[in-house]
Motif scaffolding. Structure first.
Motif, PDB file in Angstrom:
ATOM      1  N   LYS A   1      65.431  36.135  56.389  1.00  0.00           N
ATOM      2  CA  LYS A   1      64.164  36.158  55.665  1.00  0.00           C
ATOM      3  C   LYS A   1      64.380  36.413  54.174  1.00  0.00           C
ATOM      4  O   LYS A   1      63.438  36.730  53.459  1.00  0.00           O
ATOM      5  N   ASN A   2      65.632  36.275  53.738  1.00  0.00           N
ATOM      6  CA  ASN A   2      65.955  36.512  52.335  1.00  0.00           C
ATOM      7  C   ASN A   2      65.751  35.216  51.554  1.00  0.00           C
ATOM      8  O   ASN A   2      66.634  34.356  51.505  1.00  0.00           O
TER       9      ASN A   2
ATOM     10  N   THR B   1      56.031  31.611  55.888  1.00  0.00           N
ATOM     11  CA  THR B   1      54.979  32.222  56.702  1.00  0.00           C
ATOM     12  C   THR B   1      54.830  33.721  56.452  1.00  0.00           C
ATOM     13  O   THR B   1      53.915  34.347  56.996  1.00  0.00           O
ATOM     14  N   ILE B   2      55.693  34.307  55.648  1.00  0.00           N
ATOM     15  CA  ILE B   2      55.633  35.754  55.403  1.00  0.00           C
ATOM     16  C   ILE B   2      54.345  36.147  54.691  1.00  0.00           C
ATOM     17  O   ILE B   2      53.773  37.194  54.947  1.00  0.00           O
ATOM     18  N   GLY B   3      53.870  35.300  53.788  1.00  0.00           N
ATOM     19  CA  GLY B   3      52.707  35.637  52.965  1.00  0.00           C
ATOM     20  C   GLY B   3      51.475  36.029  53.751  1.00  0.00           C
ATOM     21  O   GLY B   3      50.673  36.827  53.298  1.00  0.00           O
ATOM     22  N   GLN B   4      51.290  35.469  54.943  1.00  0.00           N
ATOM     23  CA  GLN B   4      50.113  35.771  55.747  1.00  0.00           C
ATOM     24  C   GLN B   4      50.474  36.549  57.014  1.00  0.00           C
ATOM     25  O   GLN B   4      49.753  36.533  57.992  1.00  0.00           O
TER      26      GLN B   4
ATOM     27  N   LEU C   1      44.582  23.887  60.522  1.00  0.00           N
ATOM     28  CA  LEU C   1      45.265  23.425  59.322  1.00  0.00           C
ATOM     29  C   LEU C   1      45.717  24.577  58.434  1.00  0.00           C
ATOM     30  O   LEU C   1      46.124  24.354  57.298  1.00  0.00           O
ATOM     31  N   ASN C   2      45.642  25.794  58.946  1.00  0.00           N
ATOM     32  CA  ASN C   2      46.118  26.939  58.184  1.00  0.00           C
ATOM     33  C   ASN C   2      47.549  26.707  57.728  1.00  0.00           C
ATOM     34  O   ASN C   2      48.363  26.139  58.452  1.00  0.00           O
ATOM     35  N   GLU C   3      47.882  27.150  56.523  1.00  0.00           N
ATOM     36  CA  GLU C   3      49.195  26.851  55.947  1.00  0.00           C
ATOM     37  C   GLU C   3      50.352  27.272  56.837  1.00  0.00           C
ATOM     38  O   GLU C   3      51.357  26.569  56.921  1.00  0.00           O
ATOM     39  N   ASN C   4      50.241  28.410  57.517  1.00  0.00           N
ATOM     40  CA  ASN C   4      51.343  28.863  58.371  1.00  0.00           C
ATOM     41  C   ASN C   4      51.610  27.885  59.509  1.00  0.00           C
ATOM     42  O   ASN C   4      52.763  27.685  59.907  1.00  0.00           O
TER      43      ASN C   4
ATOM     44  N   LEU D   1      55.250  21.224  49.174  1.00  0.00           N
ATOM     45  CA  LEU D   1      54.036  20.829  48.463  1.00  0.00           C
ATOM     46  C   LEU D   1      52.858  21.715  48.855  1.00  0.00           C
ATOM     47  O   LEU D   1      52.054  22.110  48.007  1.00  0.00           O
ATOM     48  N   ILE D   2      52.753  22.027  50.145  1.00  0.00           N
ATOM     49  CA  ILE D   2      51.678  22.921  50.593  1.00  0.00           C
ATOM     50  C   ILE D   2      51.885  24.312  50.000  1.00  0.00           C
ATOM     51  O   ILE D   2      50.942  24.965  49.546  1.00  0.00           O
ATOM     52  N   LYS D   3      53.143  24.772  49.976  1.00  0.00           N
ATOM     53  CA  LYS D   3      53.442  26.084  49.391  1.00  0.00           C
ATOM     54  C   LYS D   3      53.145  26.079  47.891  1.00  0.00           C
ATOM     55  O   LYS D   3      52.729  27.101  47.329  1.00  0.00           O
TER      56      LYS D   3
END
Length: 248
Positions: free
Chosen positions: A89-90, A154-157, A168-171, A217-219
């Motif tokens: 996760k680094n 996926t860490i952000g959420q 359609l959630n980004e994760n 692109l989504i990120k």
């Protein structure tokens, strides 16, 4: 805690800079197979459609192949992600390794069909093990691409509790892209072994690059983050309010 307006503007600029880098990586990933395949049908370049993306190193489209990979590599190395005690996760470590792998894939190509031809590579030596080195670099690059989508983006959420979430959630998109990369990479040797169909390697490699590009692109919020897009993808009704974020 209150933060003055100058610090807020700097942080906001940093956010937008990160997004631009992410979008650049995404566009490059998607454009490479499109350009290589598309230009193969342009008679001016005198290049036939190749069995794989790596084969384009030995064609007149070499510069597009190596240049795009090197650009992706440099962007990944310059991209300063977050550190984490877990290697998996680094963000900073994985993007640096991925960047180095991308450059290595460009500079250490696959074996040519004819070793009698002069080889213009970083290591101008006619040894078959160099070709396997190329495949190792490429495999590691795709593996990290998948890992970034599944584990890092996926860490952000992670602690996001707002419900219900859109499909359609980004994760969901990140995970779909990450697992798609793994499937397409596995299908490359499988299709080659079973001779499933013509240009199978080229197709699966292109699909893996498309998945990689879409995730970045989504990120990078290439579609924006306002209105319905913000609500569906990022659970936001408007763009990020930096002032509010830093006052909390």
């Amino acid at each position: 805690m209150k933060i003055n307006n100058t610090e807020i503007e700097i942080e906001r600029d940093d956010i937008f800079t990160y997004r631009r880098i992410r979008r650049a990586i995404g566009y490059l990933g998607i454009s490479m197979p499109i350009l290589l395949v598309g230009l193969s049908f342009v008679s001016f370049f005198k290049t036939q459609l190749q069995p794989s993306i790596s084969h384009y190193y030995f064609t007149n489209l070499r510069e597009i192949f190596t240049g795009t990979l090197c650009a992706i590599g440099l962007f990944l190395i310059c991209y300063k992600g977050t550190s984490n005690a877990s290697i998996w996760k680094n963000d900073n470590l994985l993007t640096n390794i991925a960047g180095i792998m991308a450059i290595c894939v460009a500079l250490v190509p696959m074996n040519p069909d004819d070793f009698a031809v002069k080889i213009y590579t970083l290591i101008p030596y006619p040894a078959k093990w160099l070709g396997w080195l190329h495949y190792s670099f490429a495999a590691l690059l795709f593996l990290i691409m998948a890992l970034l989508s599944i584990n890092i983006f996926t860490i952000g959420q992670k602690n996001e509790m707002r419900d219900p979430k859109s499909i359609l959630n980004e994760n969901n998109i990140y995970r779909f892209c990450g697992y798609s990369i793994l499937v397409f990479v596995v299908m490359v040797p499988v299709s080659e072994t079973l001779k499933l169909f013509t240009y199978s390697t080229l197709i699966f490699e292109s699909l893996a690059l498309f998945s990689f590009g879409i995730a970045w692109l989504i990120k990078g919020r290439a579609l924006g983050d306002k209105g319905m897009i913000g609500k569906k993808l990022y659970q936001e009704n408007n763009s990020v309010d930096t002032q509010k974020v830093f006052e909390e």
